[in-house]
Motif scaffolding. Structure first.
Motif, PDB file in Angstrom:
ATOM      1  N   ALA A 185      19.307 -31.311 -14.125  1.00  0.00           N
ATOM      2  CA  ALA A 185      17.955 -31.827 -13.852  1.00  0.00           C
ATOM      3  C   ALA A 185      16.949 -31.270 -14.852  1.00  0.00           C
ATOM      4  O   ALA A 185      16.118 -32.015 -15.387  1.00  0.00           O
ATOM      5  CB  ALA A 185      17.540 -31.480 -12.417  1.00  0.00           C
ATOM      6  N   TYR A 186      17.023 -29.980 -15.130  1.00  0.00           N
ATOM      7  CA  TYR A 186      16.104 -29.368 -16.080  1.00  0.00           C
ATOM      8  C   TYR A 186      16.307 -29.979 -17.475  1.00  0.00           C
ATOM      9  O   TYR A 186      15.341 -30.326 -18.161  1.00  0.00           O
ATOM     10  CB  TYR A 186      16.294 -27.854 -16.136  1.00  0.00           C
ATOM     11  N   ASP A 226      17.539 -32.910 -18.222  1.00  0.00           N
ATOM     12  CA  ASP A 226      17.044 -34.291 -18.235  1.00  0.00           C
ATOM     13  C   ASP A 226      15.536 -34.325 -18.446  1.00  0.00           C
ATOM     14  O   ASP A 226      15.020 -35.128 -19.227  1.00  0.00           O
ATOM     15  CB  ASP A 226      17.408 -35.011 -16.934  1.00  0.00           C
ATOM     16  N   GLY A 227      14.809 -33.440 -17.760  1.00  0.00           N
ATOM     17  CA  GLY A 227      13.355 -33.389 -17.920  1.00  0.00           C
ATOM     18  C   GLY A 227      12.944 -32.966 -19.316  1.00  0.00           C
ATOM     19  O   GLY A 227      12.041 -33.554 -19.924  1.00  0.00           O
ATOM     20  N   GLU A 241      13.482 -31.084 -12.571  1.00  0.00           N
ATOM     21  CA  GLU A 241      13.337 -32.036 -13.670  1.00  0.00           C
ATOM     22  C   GLU A 241      11.890 -32.065 -14.167  1.00  0.00           C
ATOM     23  O   GLU A 241      11.639 -32.110 -15.374  1.00  0.00           O
ATOM     24  CB  GLU A 241      13.776 -33.433 -13.228  1.00  0.00           C
TER      25      GLU A 241
END
Length: 192
Positions: A23-24, A26-27, A185
């Motif tokens: 998630a991180y 992707d952000g 994210e």
């Protein structure tokens, strides 16, 4: 702050920490950052600093690669679970083996304070736990975060910008975990 390195300290590839890592990432990618990852469960290295600081223990190839990623990074993101109020042994062993004198810090003659060789880098910490956050921070006095933020990263010159806690994981449901992943994210996308 364009080069990000995410260090995942959970030894289990199927853990929630790995979902947070994704998630991180992707952000951060959405924010057009360059992202590298160090997934400790994928590395082949001994966590034992066999001779302490008396004699250098040679790095395995995976540690050399990880160190080069750290050197190139502007911002380090550490994602891990709290076990016994601190990081998993695998992650502590990684710091023992990699954040060494003449690499991450250096002793100074006639001074109790080190020369901080990682000055200019920033970090953030994302941790999961089964202890309620208020209890961890105010009753236990935040020991694992203090260790990482002050005694390891700060000692070497890395300035921690943010710490995010997700708790209580063992009683969380899918809805709660999705909220945590969305928040993670957004953290990756908000880097400046």
């Amino acid at each position: 702050m364009n080069k990000i390195v995410i260090v995942n300290g959970h030894p289990d590839r199927e853990s929630f920490s790995h979902a947070l890592q994704k998630a991180y990432k992707d952000g951060a990618l959405r924010a057009r950052k360059e992202v590298e990852e160090i997934v400790l469960s994928d590395l082949d290295f001994s966590t034992n600093l066999q001779f302490g600081y008396r004699k250098r223990t040679d790095w395995e190839p995976d540690l050399l690669t990880a160190w080069n990623k750290i050197l190139q990074a502007d911002h380090l993101v550490f994602i891990f679970p709290m076990w016994w109020a601190s990081m998993p042994a695998l992650m502590k062993g990684f710091f023992d083996r990699v954040f060494l004198p003449r690499f991450a810090f250096d002793y100074q003659e006639k001074s109790p304070f080190p020369k901080k060789l990682l000055n200019g880098k920033t970090s953030e910490i994302i941790t999961t736990m089964d202890t309620p956050i208020w209890y961890y921070k105010w009753i236990l006095c935040n020991p694992g975060i203090k260790l990482l933020k002050n005694s390891i990263l700060g000692f070497c010159g890395v300035k921690n910008k943010r710490t995010t806690y997700f708790s209580v994981v063992k009683t969380s449901d899918d809805k709660q975990r999705k909220k945590w992943l969305s928040k993670t994210e957004r953290l990756g996308a908000k880097l400046s």
